[in-house]
Design a protein around this motif. Structure first.
Motif, PDB file in Angstrom:
ATOM      1  N   ARG A   1       0.863  -1.218  -0.068  1.00  0.00           N
ATOM      2  CA  ARG A   1      -0.008  -0.249   0.037  1.00  0.00           C
ATOM      3  C   ARG A   1       0.944   1.219   0.067  1.00  0.00           C
ATOM      4  N   GLY A   2       1.996   1.003   0.618  1.00  0.00           N
ATOM      5  CA  GLY A   2       3.036   2.357   0.755  1.00  0.00           C
ATOM      6  C   GLY A   2       3.439   2.559  -0.756  1.00  0.00           C
ATOM      7  N   VAL A   3       3.683   1.503  -1.265  1.00  0.00           N
ATOM      8  CA  VAL A   3       4.398   1.850  -2.720  1.00  0.00           C
ATOM      9  C   VAL A   3       3.325   2.312  -3.650  1.00  0.00           C
ATOM     10  N   GLY A   4       1.964   1.636  -3.593  1.00  0.00           N
ATOM     11  CA  GLY A   4       0.958   2.258  -4.309  1.00  0.00           C
ATOM     12  C   GLY A   4       0.812   3.840  -4.133  1.00  0.00           C
ATOM     13  N   ALA A   5       0.814   4.244  -2.915  1.00  0.00           N
ATOM     14  CA  ALA A   5       0.475   5.562  -2.491  1.00  0.00           C
ATOM     15  C   ALA A   5       1.653   6.378  -3.304  1.00  0.00           C
ATOM     16  N   LEU A   6       2.752   5.955  -3.022  1.00  0.00           N
ATOM     17  CA  LEU A   6       4.252   6.712  -3.545  1.00  0.00           C
ATOM     18  C   LEU A   6       3.925   6.867  -4.977  1.00  0.00           C
ATOM     19  N   SER A   7       3.536   5.590  -5.596  1.00  0.00           N
ATOM     20  CA  SER A   7       3.292   5.904  -7.214  1.00  0.00           C
ATOM     21  C   SER A   7       2.221   6.750  -7.638  1.00  0.00           C
ATOM     22  N   LEU A   8       1.171   6.881  -6.745  1.00  0.00           N
ATOM     23  CA  LEU A   8       0.079   7.610  -6.951  1.00  0.00           C
ATOM     24  C   LEU A   8       0.365   9.162  -6.797  1.00  0.00           C
ATOM     25  N   LEU A   9       1.139   9.314  -5.786  1.00  0.00           N
ATOM     26  CA  LEU A   9       1.681  10.727  -5.587  1.00  0.00           C
ATOM     27  C   LEU A   9       2.709  11.272  -6.667  1.00  0.00           C
ATOM     28  N   ALA A  10       3.601  10.361  -7.261  1.00  0.00           N
ATOM     29  CA  ALA A  10       4.628  10.662  -8.157  1.00  0.00           C
ATOM     30  C   ALA A  10       3.712  11.303  -9.438  1.00  0.00           C
ATOM     31  N   VAL A  11       2.572  10.435  -9.634  1.00  0.00           N
ATOM     32  CA  VAL A  11       1.751  10.598 -10.998  1.00  0.00           C
ATOM     33  C   VAL A  11       1.227  11.937 -10.769  1.00  0.00           C
ATOM     34  N   LEU A  12       0.753  12.358  -9.456  1.00  0.00           N
ATOM     35  CA  LEU A  12      -0.210  13.420  -9.477  1.00  0.00           C
ATOM     36  C   LEU A  12       0.850  14.835  -9.543  1.00  0.00           C
ATOM     37  N   VAL A  13       1.868  14.318  -9.017  1.00  0.00           N
ATOM     38  CA  VAL A  13       3.014  15.792  -8.829  1.00  0.00           C
ATOM     39  C   VAL A  13       3.262  15.845 -10.486  1.00  0.00           C
ATOM     40  N   GLY A  14       3.591  14.639 -11.351  1.00  0.00           N
ATOM     41  CA  GLY A  14       3.870  14.983 -12.766  1.00  0.00           C
ATOM     42  C   GLY A  14       2.788  15.435 -13.215  1.00  0.00           C
ATOM     43  N   LEU A  15       1.467  15.161 -13.087  1.00  0.00           N
ATOM     44  CA  LEU A  15       0.351  15.973 -13.946  1.00  0.00           C
ATOM     45  C   LEU A  15       0.175  17.404 -13.400  1.00  0.00           C
ATOM     46  N   CYS A  16       0.479  17.599 -12.231  1.00  0.00           N
ATOM     47  CA  CYS A  16       0.305  19.025 -11.868  1.00  0.00           C
ATOM     48  C   CYS A  16       1.317  19.885 -12.780  1.00  0.00           C
ATOM     49  N   LEU A  17       2.594  19.255 -12.868  1.00  0.00           N
ATOM     50  CA  LEU A  17       3.557  19.912 -13.784  1.00  0.00           C
ATOM     51  C   LEU A  17       3.023  20.024 -15.273  1.00  0.00           C
ATOM     52  N   ALA A  18       2.537  19.050 -15.771  1.00  0.00           N
ATOM     53  CA  ALA A  18       2.360  18.807 -17.262  1.00  0.00           C
ATOM     54  C   ALA A  18       1.022  19.749 -17.628  1.00  0.00           C
ATOM     55  N   LEU A  19      -0.001  19.826 -16.701  1.00  0.00           N
ATOM     56  CA  LEU A  19      -1.039  20.671 -17.222  1.00  0.00           C
ATOM     57  C   LEU A  19      -0.796  22.009 -17.561  1.00  0.00           C
ATOM     58  N   PRO A  20      -0.031  22.726 -16.747  1.00  0.00           N
ATOM     59  CA  PRO A  20       0.481  24.110 -17.060  1.00  0.00           C
ATOM     60  C   PRO A  20       1.033  24.254 -18.583  1.00  0.00           C
ATOM     61  N   ALA A  21       2.087  23.126 -18.573  1.00  0.00           N
ATOM     62  CA  ALA A  21       2.714  23.292 -19.726  1.00  0.00           C
ATOM     63  C   ALA A  21       2.171  23.042 -20.922  1.00  0.00           C
ATOM     64  N   LEU A  22       0.905  21.858 -20.703  1.00  0.00           N
ATOM     65  CA  LEU A  22       0.097  21.652 -21.742  1.00  0.00           C
ATOM     66  C   LEU A  22      -0.666  22.841 -22.380  1.00  0.00           C
ATOM     67  N   ALA A  23      -1.151  23.421 -21.214  1.00  0.00           N
ATOM     68  CA  ALA A  23      -2.046  24.770 -21.303  1.00  0.00           C
ATOM     69  C   ALA A  23      -1.318  25.792 -22.247  1.00  0.00           C
ATOM     70  N   GLU A  24       0.196  25.874 -21.839  1.00  0.00           N
ATOM     71  CA  GLU A  24       0.835  26.870 -22.571  1.00  0.00           C
ATOM     72  C   GLU A  24       1.060  26.628 -23.918  1.00  0.00           C
ATOM     73  N   THR A  25       1.255  25.280 -24.399  1.00  0.00           N
ATOM     74  CA  THR A  25       1.593  24.959 -25.680  1.00  0.00           C
ATOM     75  C   THR A  25       0.256  25.018 -26.482  1.00  0.00           C
ATOM     76  N   ILE A  26      -0.879  24.453 -25.917  1.00  0.00           N
ATOM     77  CA  ILE A  26      -2.446  24.833 -26.678  1.00  0.00           C
ATOM     78  C   ILE A  26      -2.537  26.208 -26.939  1.00  0.00           C
ATOM     79  N   SER A  27      -2.200  27.125 -25.838  1.00  0.00           N
ATOM     80  CA  SER A  27      -2.606  28.666 -26.248  1.00  0.00           C
ATOM     81  C   SER A  27      -1.687  29.280 -27.364  1.00  0.00           C
TER      82      SER A  27
END
Length: 216
Positions: free
Chosen positions: A139-165
């Protein structure tokens, strides 16, 4: 309506197999092959062994990723993914994403679902065994995996919005957007690698989704 159209399209992909035997799982296929099994009782009351074999890198001939359904060790059906194989009492759905398996489930006629059992020597099987043997650590490994993905998502969304704009029609309609994040390159690479590793770990548990694709 869309779901029914998708079902018909997937049904057209299914081709009959040639009866060739199921190849043994080799240790060097750990990261390139997924193999799931299930036992079902047929209309005659006799149990049969079903196996779904997916080569993640695609077939040698054309590079196409296909799912193969074996019944009692003989190739019964082949389909490009996503695949839907008719079996006694329902269908086996197979979906492959960018990081591994997304679905390999039996969907019964009443709508209930059951995941097929991964081969013990496969990466999915080894992850499942780790979950059984060390549930707290798992469960700990699963939580860390989800956290890593969510942090990556938070960084990807602004970059994607900038590219689309920056697309001319979008820029003319709504203006351009500048990402407020200005992080050093080494940190972006580190977060990106962590998101990829987290997505792979989630795929081993068949938890991968569109979030993983966007974050990584």
């Amino acid at each position: 309506m869309m779901q029914e159209w998708r079902r018909r399209r997937q049904a057209k992909r299914v081709k009959p197999g040639d009866g060739s035997p199921l190849p043994r799982f080799r240790w060097w296929q750990l990261l390139s092959r997924s193999l799931f099994t299930l036992e079902l009782v047929g209309p005659d009351g006799r149990p049969s062994s079903y196996a779904v074999d997916v080569r993640q890198a695609g077939d040698k001939d054309d590079g196409e990723v296909r799912a193969r359904l074996y019944v009692d060790g003989a190739l019964r059906m082949v389909s490009r993914v996503p695949a839907r194989f008719p079996v006694p009492g329902g269908e086996i759905e197979v979906v492959v994403g960018g990081f591994g398996m997304k679905r390999c489930h039996l969907v019964a006629a009443d709508g209930s679902e059951r995941q097929l059992v991964p081969h013990p020597r496969s990466a999915e099987g080894r992850r499942a065994r780790f979950d059984r043997d060390h549930p707290v650590a798992s469960r700990g490994v699963g939580a860390l995996s989800l956290l890593a993905v969510l942090v990556g998502l938070c960084l990807a969304l602004p970059a994607l919005a900038e590219t689309i704009s920056e697309i001319p029609p979008v820029a003319q309609a709504v203006g351009t957007f500048k990402s407020p994040l200005n992080l050093p390159g080494w940190l972006l690479v580190t977060v990106g690698v962590a998101a990829v590793v987290g997505s792979i770990e989630r795929a081993l548990r068949l938890r991968s989704s569109w979030i993983d694709d966007l974050a990584s």
